[in-house]
Design an enzyme around this catalytic site. Sequence first.
Site, short mmCIF file in Angstrom:
data_model
loop_
_atom_site.label_atom_id
_atom_site.label_comp_id
_atom_site.label_asym_id
_atom_site.label_seq_id
_atom_site.Cartn_x
_atom_site.Cartn_y
_atom_site.Cartn_z
N SER A 1 3.23 1.61 -9.76
CA SER A 1 2.52 0.34 -9.62
C SER A 1 3.48 -0.85 -9.71
O SER A 1 4.41 -0.95 -8.92
CB SER A 1 1.40 0.27 -10.67
OG SER A 1 0.51 -0.79 -10.39
N ASP B 1 -5.38 2.85 -1.39
CA ASP B 1 -4.97 2.60 -2.77
C ASP B 1 -6.08 1.88 -3.54
O ASP B 1 -6.54 0.81 -3.12
CB ASP B 1 -3.69 1.76 -2.77
CG ASP B 1 -3.15 1.52 -4.17
OD1 ASP B 1 -2.20 2.20 -4.55
OD2 ASP B 1 -3.70 0.65 -4.88
N HIS C 1 -4.34 5.63 -7.27
CA HIS C 1 -3.26 4.67 -7.60
C HIS C 1 -2.36 5.32 -8.63
O HIS C 1 -2.82 5.68 -9.71
CB HIS C 1 -3.85 3.37 -8.14
CG HIS C 1 -2.83 2.29 -8.37
ND1 HIS C 1 -2.16 1.67 -7.35
CD2 HIS C 1 -2.38 1.72 -9.53
CE1 HIS C 1 -1.34 0.75 -7.85
NE2 HIS C 1 -1.45 0.77 -9.17
#
Length: 391
Positions: free
Chosen positions: A171, A267, A334
């Site tokens: 991330s 995502d 994610h």
Amino acid sequence: MVRLKQLWSSLLVLAVVVIGARAVPITYLESAVAKGAVCLDGSAPAYHFDKGSGSGVNNWIVHMEGGGWCTDIATCVQRKSTMKGSSKLMNKDFGFSGILGGKQSTNPDFYNWNRIKVRYCDGSSFTGDIEAVDPTNKLFFRGARVWRAVIDDLMAKGMSNAQNAILSGCSAGALAAILHCDQFKSILPKTAKVKCVSDAGYFIHGKDISGGSYIQSYYGKVVATHGSAKSLPASCTSTMKPELCFFPQYVAKTLQTPLFVINAAFDSWQIKNVLAPTSVDKSKAWKTCKLDLKKCTASQLQTVQGYRDQVLAALAPVRADTTSGLFLDSCHAHCQGGSAATWSGDKGPTVANTKMAKAVGDWFFERSTFQNIDCSSLNCNPTCPAVSTED
């Protein structure tokens, strides 16, 4: 509150034991404080270090933790009272699994490397660098210094002898891996094989449901608040506005170091925050849809499907580079490389009949190239797991 923290810490250790991940103790880099390399609240940077062994003793993987950003004084004040802004509030042990896993059976290419998890406590993807301290709230914007202090410390602990090295992250940490990729390579020995891996960090300069680009203004605030401009790749900022250089699609154009991108075409963070951010969803029509795609209307699903086209367009620089790797699945997820289950397990996603662990390993060691894009529609891949959110 103290008892609650103790309970949380105990539960975390129990979870680590249950899922089979190795609990690695925290290292506080107190020596960095004198250099001004500190978290938002002024506390010392921290990382977890599992030393390499055998054939991996001179191989290193530095993995940066994710967890979003803070965009102004108010959100950074909120952040500094959490473990994402203060090392004083971080859990003392961290379970290493997935790409950081220490078992050959689940992480065959990197299990015996020196594996480091760099904790995230600055809110700027390790790019901030402002000398002045916010006097009222005592905020420190020093993410770039934190990153360099940790790297320098690891170099002193043996990374200066690295033969193979990977800079990776999840991330916001994966974005940091891209932004610092070339610098990482420049610091390591010239004889070392150095590459970077981004897991769910390819945030695109996308259009949202209003037709605008809320994410650009959002990143503009991050850059302005943290003084990030001077820490972003000069090859990008020399030709574009600094906030645009927070988008990997522009940085990748001039990146010199090989990059592997692991990303979901749908995502889950980007659907919520790039495609349908709350600030532009005035009627709240997307409130439930963006959290659970099963609750979307047919029209909304068509818009979500269209977002994949934006993702593919943004990935053009990666797809055009023969040294780059790409594992783009059609999952609604994610951060997928942080657990053994999704990294290499039977229940993890496959693209081109390949698990991401094998794809990354083959690419790094140049056993074969891997640039593969999954089937095109949402839910078309039966190996996609439930939504994963590491951070």
